[in-house]
Design an enzyme around this catalytic site. Structure first.
Site, mmCIF file in Angstrom:
data_model
loop_
_atom_site.group_PDB
_atom_site.id
_atom_site.type_symbol
_atom_site.label_atom_id
_atom_site.label_comp_id
_atom_site.label_asym_id
_atom_site.label_seq_id
_atom_site.Cartn_x
_atom_site.Cartn_y
_atom_site.Cartn_z
ATOM 1 N N ARG A 96 3.093 6.005 12.289
ATOM 2 C CA ARG A 96 2.354 5.446 13.411
ATOM 3 C C ARG A 96 2.108 6.536 14.452
ATOM 4 O O ARG A 96 2.998 7.348 14.726
ATOM 5 C CB ARG A 96 3.129 4.288 14.080
ATOM 6 N N ASN A 142 0.813 -1.226 0.000
ATOM 7 C CA ASN A 142 0.000 0.000 0.000
ATOM 8 C C ASN A 142 0.843 1.272 0.000
ATOM 9 O O ASN A 142 0.353 2.341 0.355
ATOM 10 C CB ASN A 142 -0.981 -0.013 1.181
ATOM 11 N N GLN A 184 -5.861 2.616 18.438
ATOM 12 C CA GLN A 184 -6.821 2.562 17.333
ATOM 13 C C GLN A 184 -7.803 1.429 17.571
ATOM 14 O O GLN A 184 -7.369 0.373 18.014
ATOM 15 C CB GLN A 184 -6.088 2.351 16.010
ATOM 16 N N HIS A 216 -7.483 5.871 10.099
ATOM 17 C CA HIS A 216 -6.376 5.151 9.458
ATOM 18 C C HIS A 216 -6.856 4.501 8.149
ATOM 19 O O HIS A 216 -7.216 3.325 8.107
ATOM 20 C CB HIS A 216 -5.851 4.077 10.431
HETATM 21 P P1 NAD Z 1 10.151 0.746 4.500
HETATM 22 O O1 NAD Z 1 10.626 -0.378 5.346
HETATM 23 O O2 NAD Z 1 10.244 0.641 3.026
HETATM 24 O O3 NAD Z 1 10.896 2.105 4.925
HETATM 25 C C1 NAD Z 1 11.108 2.488 6.256
HETATM 26 C C2 NAD Z 1 12.392 3.294 6.300
HETATM 27 O O4 NAD Z 1 12.566 3.808 7.628
HETATM 28 C C3 NAD Z 1 13.631 2.450 5.983
HETATM 29 O O5 NAD Z 1 14.353 3.068 4.949
HETATM 30 C C4 NAD Z 1 14.404 2.426 7.299
HETATM 31 O O6 NAD Z 1 15.791 2.405 7.118
HETATM 32 C C5 NAD Z 1 13.940 3.714 7.954
HETATM 33 N N1 NAD Z 1 14.085 3.717 9.417
HETATM 34 C C6 NAD Z 1 13.750 2.754 10.296
HETATM 35 N N2 NAD Z 1 14.009 3.172 11.541
HETATM 36 C C7 NAD Z 1 14.541 4.420 11.434
HETATM 37 C C8 NAD Z 1 15.017 5.361 12.379
HETATM 38 N N3 NAD Z 1 14.981 5.118 13.700
HETATM 39 N N4 NAD Z 1 15.491 6.535 11.922
HETATM 40 C C9 NAD Z 1 15.520 6.790 10.592
HETATM 41 N N5 NAD Z 1 15.068 5.937 9.659
HETATM 42 C C10 NAD Z 1 14.580 4.767 10.086
HETATM 43 O O7 NAD Z 1 8.660 0.989 4.959
HETATM 44 P P2 NAD Z 1 7.512 1.767 4.194
HETATM 45 O O8 NAD Z 1 6.751 0.827 3.348
HETATM 46 O O9 NAD Z 1 8.060 3.011 3.597
HETATM 47 O O10 NAD Z 1 6.580 2.145 5.430
HETATM 48 C C11 NAD Z 1 7.065 2.974 6.482
HETATM 49 C C12 NAD Z 1 6.107 2.935 7.658
HETATM 50 O O11 NAD Z 1 4.885 3.560 7.271
HETATM 51 C C13 NAD Z 1 5.688 1.520 8.076
HETATM 52 O O12 NAD Z 1 6.612 0.952 8.974
HETATM 53 C C14 NAD Z 1 4.358 1.738 8.708
HETATM 54 O O13 NAD Z 1 4.495 2.019 10.086
HETATM 55 C C15 NAD Z 1 3.822 2.992 8.012
HETATM 56 N N6 NAD Z 1 2.718 2.668 7.069
HETATM 57 C C16 NAD Z 1 1.527 3.263 7.269
HETATM 58 C C17 NAD Z 1 0.466 2.989 6.434
HETATM 59 C C18 NAD Z 1 -0.869 3.669 6.616
HETATM 60 O O14 NAD Z 1 -1.874 3.157 6.141
HETATM 61 N N7 NAD Z 1 -0.917 4.822 7.258
HETATM 62 C C19 NAD Z 1 0.621 2.059 5.396
HETATM 63 C C20 NAD Z 1 1.872 1.502 5.184
HETATM 64 C C21 NAD Z 1 2.917 1.797 6.043
#
Ligand code: NAD
Length: 351
Positions: free
Chosen positions: A251, A114, A280, A299
């Site tokens: 989050r 997504n 949530q 959400h």
């Molecule tokens: P991803 O794994 O592709 O990217 C996450 C990035 O964050 C990575 O590049 C990682 O290195 C970086 N990261 C992790 N911890 C870190 C820190 N402490 N400091 C700096 N960078 C850090 O994930 P994604 O697909 O881009 O999704 C990111 C987040 O978005 C998910 O973990 C999820 O919590 C959230 N999300 C929300 C929805 C929604 O419906 N609102 C949907 C999908 C994902």
């Protein structure tokens, strides 16, 4: 095998919209496949006692970030047959990953399913905040025409400094979508992109504090881990530029609830948006519902009908592989063999 899926209630829309796959009524379109293979599928909406009643003999629990079932260490210990925790979507913080590793339970999510949907929502909410869309819309509904009130807080996005925290799949898609707006994009991530990737995205690497304090619009796109929980406390929020905007679709718990309300009421930030809350579903009295200058949604960013199809397909693939004793797609694995292995989460769990 017993598969327990905790999904949001689809209500009357469930029957009329079969594409609404992520609701309990439509059970991710899995029922036929699971039952044809001789397994049991329980799809329910109650993440509390309703789920507890099935833990003793569940082999797999499927949960979504949108309507989360919080699978704590205590719950994992009440599920002796549990082998697999599966997120229908992206972001598996509703599972206690350390406890899953300790009990040798595999955790997987539908990586990438997504990310486009969320990136579009981020851009939409950035524009809603910067252009003062919510106030303008409410003026229409209220029968008014107060141009001064609306325009006095309305800006162009062009030429603004955008900060992206977490330059993973979503962060990169946000950067790519913002490029035609002629903004200045900087990012921070625990893993730096290559120079070529940075050039394609038009984004420059920045230190964490410099990014937070210089961005006109900041987007949080990193996972919730022990390292990021309540990272945006009072001090960090006040270190943001006065009049900046913050968009958090990662989050809710990455931002401290009461500190955000204080900062918004003080007028330090010009706007806050996103779609993630803690807990949530957000209770009716959640203080973010009524704080000033927000443009939040429930959400929903990652659960468009297209996204539901992609994550439902991914869950199906994982379960078929699991039933047939084949490995789950490596990209989907968060915890395996007693370790948090996903590169996006692992360093935060290293001991
Ligand atoms: P991803 O794994 O592709 O990217 C996450 C990035 O964050 C990575 O590049 C990682 O290195 C970086 N990261 C992790 N911890 C870190 C820190 N402490 N400091 C700096 N960078 C850090 O994930 P994604 O697909 O881009 O999704 C990111 C987040 O978005 C998910 O973990 C999820 O919590 C959230 N999300 C929300 C929805 C929604 O419906 N609102 C949907 C999908 C994902």
């Amino acid at each position: 095998m017993k598969i327990v899926a905790v999904l949001y209630p689809g209500g009357p829309s469930a029957k009329d919209t079969p594409e609404l796959l992520g609701c309990a009524e439509n059970a991710l379109g899995l029922r036929e496949m699971v039952e044809a293979r001789g397994h049991e599928l329980v799809a329910l909406t109650d993440p509390g006692a309703g789920l507890d009643a099935h833990l003793a003999d569940a082999n797999v629990v499927v949960a979504t970030p949108f309507w989360p079932a919080y699978i704590t260490k205590e719950r994992i210990e009440k599920a002796p047959n549990l082998q697999l925790l599966l997120t229908a979507g992206v972001g598996s913080d509703h599972f206690d990953l350390a406890a899953a590793a300790e009990h040798n339970v595999t955790v997987a999510e539908i990586t990438g399913s997504n990310v486009v949907s969320v990136a579009e929502h981020v851009v939409m909410q950035m524009l809603a905040l910067v252009r003062n869309y919510i106030l303008a819309y409410n003026e229409v509904i209220g029968g008014g025409w107060d141009i001064g009130k609306i325009a006095s807080r309305s800006h162009d996005l062009e030429d603004k400094t955008i900060g992206i925290l977490g330059m993973g799949r979503i962060g990169q898609r946000v950067a790519a979508r913002l490029k035609p707006f002629d903004v200045h994009t900087y990012y921070f991530d625990s893993r730096r992109l290559t120079t070529a990737e940075e050039q394609v995205l038009g984004a420059r690497y920045s230190g964490f504090n410099a990014l937070v304090s210089s961005a006109d619009v900041l987007s949080i796109n990193m996972p919730l881990t022990p390292a990021t929980q309540e990272l945006f406390n009072r001090e960090l929020l006040y270190s943001m530029k006065k009049g900046a905007y913050l968009v958090n679709t990662a989050r809710g718990r990455i931002v401290e609830t009461d500190a955000l309300v204080e900062v918004m009421e003080a007028g330090h930030l010009a706007g806050y948006a996103g779609d993630v809350w803690y807990p949530q579903p957000a209770p009716a009295e959640h203080p973010w519902r009524k704080m000033p200058n927000h443009a939040m949604t429930p959400h929903v960013s990652g659960t468009t009908l297209e996204a539901q199809k992609r994550y439902a397909d991914g869950v199906r693939d994982c379960l078929i592989n699991f039933f047939d004793g084949r490995p789950i797609d490596r990209d989907y694995i968060i915890v395996e063999g007693g370790r948090v292995t996903s590169p996006s989460y692992s360093y935060a769990y290293e001991t």
